[in-house]
Structures are given as C-alpha cells and as structure tokens.
Design a protein around this motif. Structure first.
Motif, PDB file in Angstrom:
ATOM      1  N   GLY A 179       0.792  -1.218   0.000  1.00 61.71           N
ATOM      2  CA  GLY A 179       0.000   0.000   0.000  1.00 61.71           C
ATOM      3  C   GLY A 179       0.824   1.268   0.000  1.00 61.71           C
ATOM      4  O   GLY A 179       0.280   2.359  -0.188  1.00 61.71           O
ATOM      5  N   GLN A 180       2.118   1.138   0.209  1.00 57.15           N
ATOM      6  CA  GLN A 180       2.985   2.308   0.206  1.00 57.15           C
ATOM      7  C   GLN A 180       3.464   2.626  -1.205  1.00 57.15           C
ATOM      8  O   GLN A 180       3.541   1.752  -2.066  1.00 57.15           O
ATOM      9  CB  GLN A 180       4.188   2.098   1.116  1.00 57.15           C
ATOM     10  N   ALA A 181       3.828   3.884  -1.405  1.00 60.88           N
ATOM     11  CA  ALA A 181       4.355   4.310  -2.691  1.00 60.88           C
ATOM     12  C   ALA A 181       5.862   4.069  -2.733  1.00 60.88           C
ATOM     13  O   ALA A 181       6.567   4.298  -1.750  1.00 60.88           O
ATOM     14  CB  ALA A 181       4.055   5.788  -2.926  1.00 60.88           C
ATOM     15  N   LEU A 182       6.353   3.600  -3.860  1.00 62.99           N
ATOM     16  CA  LEU A 182       7.776   3.387  -4.069  1.00 62.99           C
ATOM     17  C   LEU A 182       8.233   4.274  -5.223  1.00 62.99           C
ATOM     18  O   LEU A 182       7.818   4.064  -6.366  1.00 62.99           O
ATOM     19  CB  LEU A 182       8.073   1.924  -4.392  1.00 62.99           C
ATOM     20  N   PRO A 183       9.083   5.271  -4.967  1.00 66.22           N
ATOM     21  CA  PRO A 183       9.627   6.071  -6.068  1.00 66.22           C
ATOM     22  C   PRO A 183      10.723   5.293  -6.790  1.00 66.22           C
ATOM     23  O   PRO A 183      11.549   4.633  -6.152  1.00 66.22           O
ATOM     24  CB  PRO A 183      10.183   7.311  -5.360  1.00 66.22           C
TER      25      PRO A 183
END
Length: 257
Positions: A179-183
């Motif tokens: 659910g987290q964003a990964l750049p």
C-alpha cells in the motif's frame, strides 16, 4: 555447454506451467521451439531471479509464471552484498534451467541479463530467427533483451544503478510495505528515460495502472502485498539488417509484507 563452462568460473568486482516454483520444473533442454512460441509474444515476457534460495532460479516468463527457455540465453548474472560489494557468482545450468548462488556471503541484490534473440512475425506466426533468415515481407522483426533485478535485502546498494542497458532503480533504501508508494527511476543506457510506462505486476495475470516517468525518468508506483514485479519496456531502432527494432524489458522483483 561451452558457454556455461566459461560462465560458471566467471567472477565479477510455456505455456502457463504450474504456478509453484515455475523455473524448477523438470523439463528437458534443449526445448522445442514450439514451447517458446505458444502463448504471449516475446515482447511481453520478462526474465528475473527468484527470491527463494539459495540456489536462486533464473526465470523467464509472463505474468509471474515461468516458461521453458534455452539456458544459453542467460548472458550475465551478478550479485552484491548489503555493503555494495560485488560477489562471485556460481552458476549451474541443467534440466531445471539456470540456478545461481553467491559466494562470499549472502546477496542483497541480484541482476540478470537475458537475450531472447531475434524474432520475426510473418503470416501471423512468430519465429525465433533474424530477419535475414526469412524470405519475403514480414509483419515485424525485433531483438528481445531482458534485464532483471531482484531485491533480497534493502540498503544503499539497492538505490544505485548497476549499469544495465535498461533498468529500474528504486529511490529508497528501506523496504516498502504493501500500500505504500515506491519512487523509482528508469534509466536507458545510463540516462533518465522520460515517458516510460512503469507497471506493477503480481503473480496473477493482472496489470496495475501504469505510472509514466517524468523528464528525470522518475515515477511512483504503489505496491501490493507479497511478491511482485515492477516492469518497464522500451523500443529503439536496431542498427543492422537482422531486425527493425530492439525491444527491451526491465523489471524489479521484490516482496512486500
């Protein structure tokens, strides 16, 4: 097998098979060409190193599922430890495909380069041959190159480019959660690649929404729980008569809690 006799000593500073450990199925090699052509086109496939191991299996496939492959297409495998030091790689090729192990300590990051060769589409059928090997008009001709990276342990090394022709670089040193964003940053020949479509694929035939890279080759993807593949593709003209295009695919294999 002379290629692998040399490859094993090197040191460095399908269709739709069973879902469980697909690359480890006992399939005879070399394999009939028909097995390599039976479902998705070569452009849609990826090559990666599995998280489970050691030894770790080199997998060629689509939608998270492995397929049979010619082991000579595995061109290079590299590994680094958590401190960023290159590790020697021991490689074994056989009926189960290619398996690799790192020497001198556990690997934090793996990288594989896979050359799927030249492909020609003619009369609605695809063949794993160069354009110069067929007569008459063709619908398309290309060379398919695959670049995979697998993260086993997060750290500084993961956020550094490894020099693949096309690669996805995570802009994070800590493991992301579901659910987290990964750049990420997409590099082509060492330079940022703008306008590239980055997709998160799971182990099911489902693609998430694509994220488009900006002028610096950067994009942000949202991860799901479990093992997944972050993928990108890029196509450029091929500089010889064997094909019209170089079709490149890069991926990042990781697992999120």
């Amino acid at each position: 097998m002379k290629f692998f006799e040399n490859f094993i000593t090197m040191r460095q500073p399908a269709c739709r098979p069973a879902r469980r450990r697909p690359a480890m199925r006992r399939l005879p090699l070399p394999l009939p060409l028909a097995l390599l052509l039976c479902a998705a086109p070569a452009w849609a496939h990826d090559a990666w190193i599995e998280l489970q191991g050691p030894p770790h299996a080199v997998v060629f496939g689509h939608d998270g599922q492995g397929e049979p492959y010619d082991v000579s297409k595995v061109r290079q495998v590299r590994a680094w430890n958590a401190a960023g030091q290159a590790l020697a790689v021991r490689t074994r090729a056989g009926a189960q495909g290619v398996q690799v192990e790192a020497e001198g300590g556990p690997a934090a990051l793996w990288a594989v380069e896979f050359d799927n060769g030249f492909w020609v589409r003619q009369d609605g059928k695809s063949r794993n041959v160069p354009r110069t090997a067929v007569q008459g008009p063709v619908e398309s001709s290309s060379r398919a190159l695959k670049f995979g990276k697998t993260v086993l342990a997060w750290g500084e090394q993961v956020a550094k480019p490894v020099g693949q022709r096309l690669e996805i670089v995570p802009l994070a040193t800590r493991a992301p959660a579901a659910g987290q964003a990964l750049p990420v940053q997409v590099l082509f020949e060492g330079r940022p690649l703008p306008g590239a479509k980055v997709v998160v694929e799971g182990d099911r035939p489902h693609d998430g929404p694509a994220a488009t890279t900006d002028a610096q080759g950067r994009a942000t993807v949202t991860l799901r729980r479990g093992v997944q593949l972050v993928t990108v593709g890029h196509s450029v003209p091929y500089p010889g008569p064997e094909a019209e295009r170089d079709n490149l695919a890069a991926n990042l294999r990781l697992s999120t809690p």
